[in-house]
Design a protein around this motif. Structure first.
Motif, mmCIF file in Angstrom:
data_model
loop_
_atom_site.group_PDB
_atom_site.id
_atom_site.type_symbol
_atom_site.label_atom_id
_atom_site.label_comp_id
_atom_site.label_asym_id
_atom_site.label_seq_id
_atom_site.Cartn_x
_atom_site.Cartn_y
_atom_site.Cartn_z
ATOM 1 N N PHE A 213 -3.475 5.165 2.619
ATOM 2 C CA PHE A 213 -2.572 4.962 1.481
ATOM 3 C C PHE A 213 -2.392 3.462 1.245
ATOM 4 C CE2 PHE A 213 2.041 4.137 0.486
ATOM 5 C CZ PHE A 213 1.924 4.347 -0.876
ATOM 6 N N THR A 214 -2.688 3.008 0.050
ATOM 7 C CA THR A 214 -2.538 1.587 -0.284
ATOM 8 C C THR A 214 -1.710 1.431 -1.546
ATOM 9 O OG1 THR A 214 -4.782 1.238 0.557
ATOM 10 C CG2 THR A 214 -3.758 -0.588 -0.617
ATOM 11 N N PRO A 215 -0.511 0.861 -1.422
ATOM 12 C CA PRO A 215 0.293 0.605 -2.617
ATOM 13 C C PRO A 215 -0.047 -0.757 -3.236
ATOM 14 C CG PRO A 215 1.599 0.171 -0.658
ATOM 15 C CD PRO A 215 0.225 0.581 -0.182
ATOM 16 N N HIS A 216 0.090 -0.837 -4.542
ATOM 17 C CA HIS A 216 -0.140 -2.078 -5.292
ATOM 18 C C HIS A 216 1.056 -2.330 -6.195
ATOM 19 C CE1 HIS A 216 -4.183 -0.644 -4.263
ATOM 20 N NE2 HIS A 216 -4.641 -1.855 -4.443
ATOM 21 N N LEU A 217 1.425 -3.603 -6.332
ATOM 22 C CA LEU A 217 2.516 -3.959 -7.242
ATOM 23 C C LEU A 217 1.935 -4.334 -8.599
ATOM 24 C CD1 LEU A 217 5.527 -4.421 -7.673
ATOM 25 C CD2 LEU A 217 5.206 -6.770 -6.931
ATOM 26 N N MET A 218 2.355 -3.595 -9.629
ATOM 27 C CA MET A 218 1.870 -3.795 -10.982
ATOM 28 C C MET A 218 2.798 -4.728 -11.758
ATOM 29 S SD MET A 218 -0.741 -1.788 -11.716
ATOM 30 C CE MET A 218 -1.246 -2.387 -10.097
ATOM 31 N N GLU B 91 6.439 -14.145 -10.235
ATOM 32 C CA GLU B 91 5.642 -13.721 -9.086
ATOM 33 C C GLU B 91 5.020 -12.340 -9.308
ATOM 34 O OE1 GLU B 91 5.529 -15.841 -6.285
ATOM 35 O OE2 GLU B 91 6.778 -17.261 -7.374
ATOM 36 N N VAL B 92 5.490 -11.619 -10.297
ATOM 37 C CA VAL B 92 5.027 -10.245 -10.525
ATOM 38 C C VAL B 92 4.160 -10.135 -11.780
ATOM 39 C CG1 VAL B 92 5.792 -7.887 -11.061
ATOM 40 C CG2 VAL B 92 6.973 -9.217 -9.304
ATOM 41 N N SER B 93 4.530 -10.840 -12.835
ATOM 42 C CA SER B 93 3.795 -10.679 -14.089
ATOM 43 C C SER B 93 2.424 -11.307 -13.994
ATOM 44 C CB SER B 93 4.598 -11.297 -15.236
ATOM 45 O OG SER B 93 4.623 -12.688 -15.124
ATOM 46 N N GLU B 94 1.558 -10.920 -14.906
ATOM 47 C CA GLU B 94 0.231 -11.522 -15.056
ATOM 48 C C GLU B 94 -0.555 -11.573 -13.738
ATOM 49 O OE1 GLU B 94 -1.405 -11.592 -18.226
ATOM 50 O OE2 GLU B 94 -2.275 -13.176 -17.017
ATOM 51 N N GLY B 95 -0.515 -10.481 -12.980
ATOM 52 C CA GLY B 95 -1.312 -10.430 -11.765
ATOM 53 C C GLY B 95 -1.080 -9.126 -11.038
ATOM 54 N N VAL B 96 -1.876 -8.887 -10.022
ATOM 55 C CA VAL B 96 -1.756 -7.652 -9.257
ATOM 56 C C VAL B 96 -2.145 -7.956 -7.813
ATOM 57 C CG1 VAL B 96 -4.105 -6.929 -9.904
ATOM 58 C CG2 VAL B 96 -2.482 -5.221 -9.136
ATOM 59 N N HIS B 97 -1.510 -7.239 -6.898
ATOM 60 C CA HIS B 97 -1.902 -7.360 -5.493
ATOM 61 C C HIS B 97 -1.566 -6.070 -4.767
ATOM 62 C CE1 HIS B 97 2.371 -8.520 -5.372
ATOM 63 N NE2 HIS B 97 2.379 -8.158 -4.098
ATOM 64 N N ALA B 98 -2.309 -5.807 -3.714
ATOM 65 C CA ALA B 98 -1.977 -4.724 -2.789
ATOM 66 C C ALA B 98 -1.014 -5.270 -1.738
ATOM 67 C CB ALA B 98 -3.246 -4.199 -2.121
ATOM 68 N N TYR B 99 -0.204 -4.391 -1.171
ATOM 69 C CA TYR B 99 0.732 -4.831 -0.118
ATOM 70 C C TYR B 99 0.912 -3.682 0.858
ATOM 71 C CZ TYR B 99 4.312 -2.099 -2.568
ATOM 72 O OH TYR B 99 5.019 -1.085 -3.155
ATOM 73 N N GLY B 100 1.482 -3.994 1.984
ATOM 74 C CA GLY B 100 1.744 -2.946 2.987
ATOM 75 C C GLY B 100 0.482 -2.162 3.341
ATOM 76 N N ILE B 101 -0.658 -2.830 3.284
ATOM 77 C CA ILE B 101 -1.938 -2.128 3.457
ATOM 78 C C ILE B 101 -2.016 -1.544 4.875
ATOM 79 C CG2 ILE B 101 -4.443 -2.383 3.326
ATOM 80 C CD1 ILE B 101 -3.960 -4.834 1.530
#
Lengths: 352, 352, 352, 352
Positions: free
Chosen positions: D237-242, D202-212
């Motif tokens: 402030f926008t965090p993204h999961l790498m 669910e984490v590898s090979e992609g990126v998304h913002a969360y808690g926007i």
């Protein structure tokens, strides 16, 4: 404070060179006196490896521009083949009487000049040195390393194969035939050269075997296993490229000698490494991960019963850039110079 | 347009369930009539798997709420152990006479009830079905699959071991003893269950072997290799978890039968797969990568000479979620229902 | 069966070239008649991209060796700068009257020759064609694309910026000033060229911004946003290299126009894309992931309220090789040739 | 040898706990006297984190079983919300007079009880301590940290936002309005809890913002930026999961104050950090990568001119587990106890 030795690193712009710098920058008995990278001479290490920007390091020079009269010890991290003449010239040169060298290339690992010529396609250019050089798998060769002028630091794959197998072959608890070494390496083993096959898109999210039946680390593995077994050994060795940066895991399949079982195998390895600071036999039921050694000089060995009667499975994890290259080179230097063997090598692994 | 079969997928909230939906949504002879996920009943697939949001799909229900009278074919992608009673009840139920089932769990793969009980820790709950079920490695079993009511879709690891080994054992060109299967799998093989060992931080940037000498796919591998060899086979099988999502690479070490060599081995495999749409023996000198099959139902086989006399090395790459699970299940369905075998399975791999 | 157009792909040995082949090999109205790769002429696609080995494809040739009399449509996937003269010569040549072209390079995207010269360092070599070329963001330009002889396929980053912003600027619900586009791209965007910065060890396990304030996609973004806003727009654009292969996520920060709020913004986008097959505004409270579009021609747009009054946040995810390059090129071709717009582009995303 | 302080780590089974152990095990003035993990009490650290197997560590206990009379200093790495009562009880207890605490949770970071209640959904349970606690961003708060009994170690994201912004707001060279902080974090920031969203697939090979627009680090960022600006600041402030394990990169967009330019911004930051051991402003034209700080307590800051007049772009890279958590906690401890601030924190980053 005790006196420091003045160290030159030849080939500081590769991954093993950078790893030597990372580790030696914290070594209490070493001063980094010269760093070379012929194509990047004039640049700072911070330009070539920004993660090292915080260190106080000499500017990169060519090999020719090193002030050799200031150097006590040399790490040679140059490509295979280019190294033998350079080291010969250094040792034959005006400062050769004083220099001691740990060579990370394959140039001085193979004892038999014919085997070298067969695998590397040309006659060795420094035969006397090839004979003189001491094979630097520290745990097995301390006495000879201590007095050596030139140490050939083992290859990353061969280290991961020898650590579990050499004590077992010496003890005679496994057969020397039909050894199968299935090894998995991170991408840093291919170096920093820009090649299509090393691109992120070509390495990540997949796995493949390469050099099957033909990898140049094979004769090194066979040479050292033969030495341990006391007779010629041919082993099957298959390297795989992993979608990761660091680490080698070797999964090794062996036949038990008559009367031996996995408990006996474990006992031999535990005894062999009981007092070793860098090699650890993990408890039964525990798995070795390359993650558990990342960035450290540790090697972990697992012993596993096979369901198939008469067989045993061994696993060995190391960081290919540390115990598989730069860390072991420093361990060798520590032995050569009479330092405590763990100096500069005691940090814990980085996980995750 | 030809008539479509109405399909139910039980366990649609797992990775193999989602993969069935992805592939079947493009299958010209299938209507997805029911999707179940007991803990997520009431949700849409778009909520559970947003990458499938563009498809027109039924809402997730419980197994109990499926309108079984509307279903022709069932894919069962539920966890091992929970499946056997459920399938028994389905087939014994009012619509059982019409239903045909491809089961992706391990419940019906093992023929011998004692072997099942030994590896799964309990007696099988549907013995008659276990006997009736047909093992669904399509390439080897088409005739029986075509008429089967219940097909046991092979495991991902066993598929990658059998594709190279079964033709060779049948042809007698390799020995059936001392087979060593060193397999490397992506993380999707562990499913979507939230477990510490499947976290990104625990899987990425490293590799480890697990289930050494004890993985539940071992008896399945041995059963089918024994069938091919015509005598009991015990094989060494070691799975490894790769820092990647999809793909299995099996590296297989075998001894050649007297008189055989790697050319002979290659010839047997090329003949066996000459007309197969999904299995390809790559040319000599070519390496198989899991990257080259990603997202497709393909399996690639490499044949490699070993330097050690009398030995041969085989490699096999597949996508564990496709040829190793959902793709093969659809291939089986195509055979069971008399469709063209490649229907819904013809897209090219995704690289990079 | 309807007649197929005969397609040439120039630059088939890059990632966008391979992606064109992957998608077009399943396109029911296309025959792949010629593939070029000047440095790899004579090789098969299977040698260059083994994942495409199963397809029946022409051998790679040089551009010069294409049988142009057999070609109806050209995809040009050559590097920026090399393309303009080649396309000019093609269209001026003996078969130019019949050819239609989708160019994936940047050569024909910029309308203003001075802007082109400023960013690319040389005068444009095909000014008349630059004026004639139609900008191929399909959703905004269908009528002109339908009749175009030469379509300039948008850049990957610009597509991800325009899809959310163009309808909003046209509708006047956001301000045209102070737009900030923070984009994250997978490594395939850098192409298959062997460069140190694209190595696995340099890309994985880390992130960095690059081309800050100076990336060549900036003038393309500004040109199209200006067109939408009806006045000159300067936008801040920062690309980042992600440790992944595919996907772009753009996070966009905008000020709301007086009287507008995020609900209004959402309504404008939902209306704009209500009938679009490839662009989807995700429901409120849902996050867009690049994982959810991998391998597909989809773009996902998220609309998010900002806590800071007067501001709104937009997210857009696409596969940089598909909607950001090869997929959009095929979508353009479908429009140019009067095919159904989704032909060859309907597969579901691949996850995980 | 100087006397060592006896340290307890509460919550040693999480990633920040393990990182404290990794770093403190090499700290010359610390003895690790107690490690707690209530759900894993009785296990060794080697069982929970095998990479730490080589260290001589106390067995995990419950918090209740710590021999508090032996403890001088406490690192509290427990989840948000559970911490405040526990620390209150500790400090009110029989050994409270002697204990000093660095708390890595969010419990004591927010000064305003109403803001705390608003973001965390309940009234704070230790109001007096909340008022007493000193915010532990070491570089900005040394004097107060030196005498504090309880330090609230900043969050990982807030640290990466404050390091570039606080000196600029204090100097008045950027505007305090319309600050945009686009942050990218590795997966270790989500902790070791088994959650579907943290799985490798669910984490590898992609990126998304969360808690926007809604992440709990926002009020902490705003509180500290307001303190620096001398007036209320609201920031986006926008965090993204790498798809990576370690590292945070924050890309920050700001408007220049009248008369300021990027050179002025650079000058302010270079002056602010000229004597700091852990914060480095990289030279103009250089990019900051999270790879260049991995495993170290360093933070790198880049200053970049924007093409859009009146704007500037800042980048900040840190290791979220070190300068973003455990490293900064140790830096705070060093200040609190009068040790040299770099003790135990001087290793070079690990790359690749």
């Amino acid at each position: 404070m005790e006196q420091r030795v003045r160290v030159a690193i030849l080939g500081a712009s590769g991954y093993t060179g950078a790893e030597l710098v990372r580790l030696l920058s914290r070594h209490p008995r070493v001063t980094l006196a010269a760093l070379t990278a012929n194509r990047k001479a004039g640049q700072t290490m911070a330009q070539v490896f920004p993660h090292l920007a915080g260190l106080d390091l000499p500017v990169l020079t060519t090999v020719e521009d090193v002030a050799w009269e200031d150097i006590d010890f040399v790490f040679c991290a140059l490509p295979h083949g280019t190294t033998q003449v350079l080291i010969k010239d250094l040792l034959d040169g005006p400062h050769g009487g004083r220099l001691r060298i740990a060579d990370l290339s394959a140039d001085f690992r193979l004892i038999d000049p014919e085997v070298y010529a067969q695998w590397y396609g040309h006659a060795h250019q420094a035969l006397a040195l090839q004979e003189e050089a001491v094979y630097g798998l520290t745990e097995f060769n301390r006495a000879r390393i201590a007095t050596a002028r030139l140490v050939a630091v083992p290859g990353c794959y061969p280290t991961s194969a020898q650590l579990p197998l050499v004590p077992l072959l010496k003890a005679g608890v496994i057969e020397a035939d039909d050894l199968i070494i299935d090894s998995k390496s991170g991408a840093s083993g291919a170096g920093r050269e820009a090649r299509e096959g090393s691109l992120h898109c070509e390495v990540s999210e997949g796995v493949h075997a390469y050099g099957i039946g033909a990898h140049r680390h094979t004769p090194e593995i066979e040479q050292e296993l033969s030495r341990a077994a006391g007779r010629p050994v041919r082993a099957t060795f298959t390297p795989h490229l992993m979608p990761m940066n660091r680490g080698i895991l070797s999964t090794i399949y062996a036949r038990l000698a008559p009367g031996a079982d996995d408990a006996k195998v474990r006992a031999v390895l535990e005894a062999a490494y009981a007092d070793e600071p860098f090699v650890r036999v993990v408890p039964a039921g525990t798995l070795v991960h390359t993650r558990h050694v990342r960035g450290s000089n540790l090697a972990l060995i697992g012993v596993h019963a096979d369901r198939v009667p008469g067989r045993v499975i061994l696993t060995c994890a190391e960081d290919n850039l540390v115990k598989g290259a730069s860390g072991q080179a420093i361990q060798d230097m520590n032995v050569m110079l009479g330092f405590e063997e763990t100096l500069g090598l005691a940090q814990a692994p980085l996980f995750p």
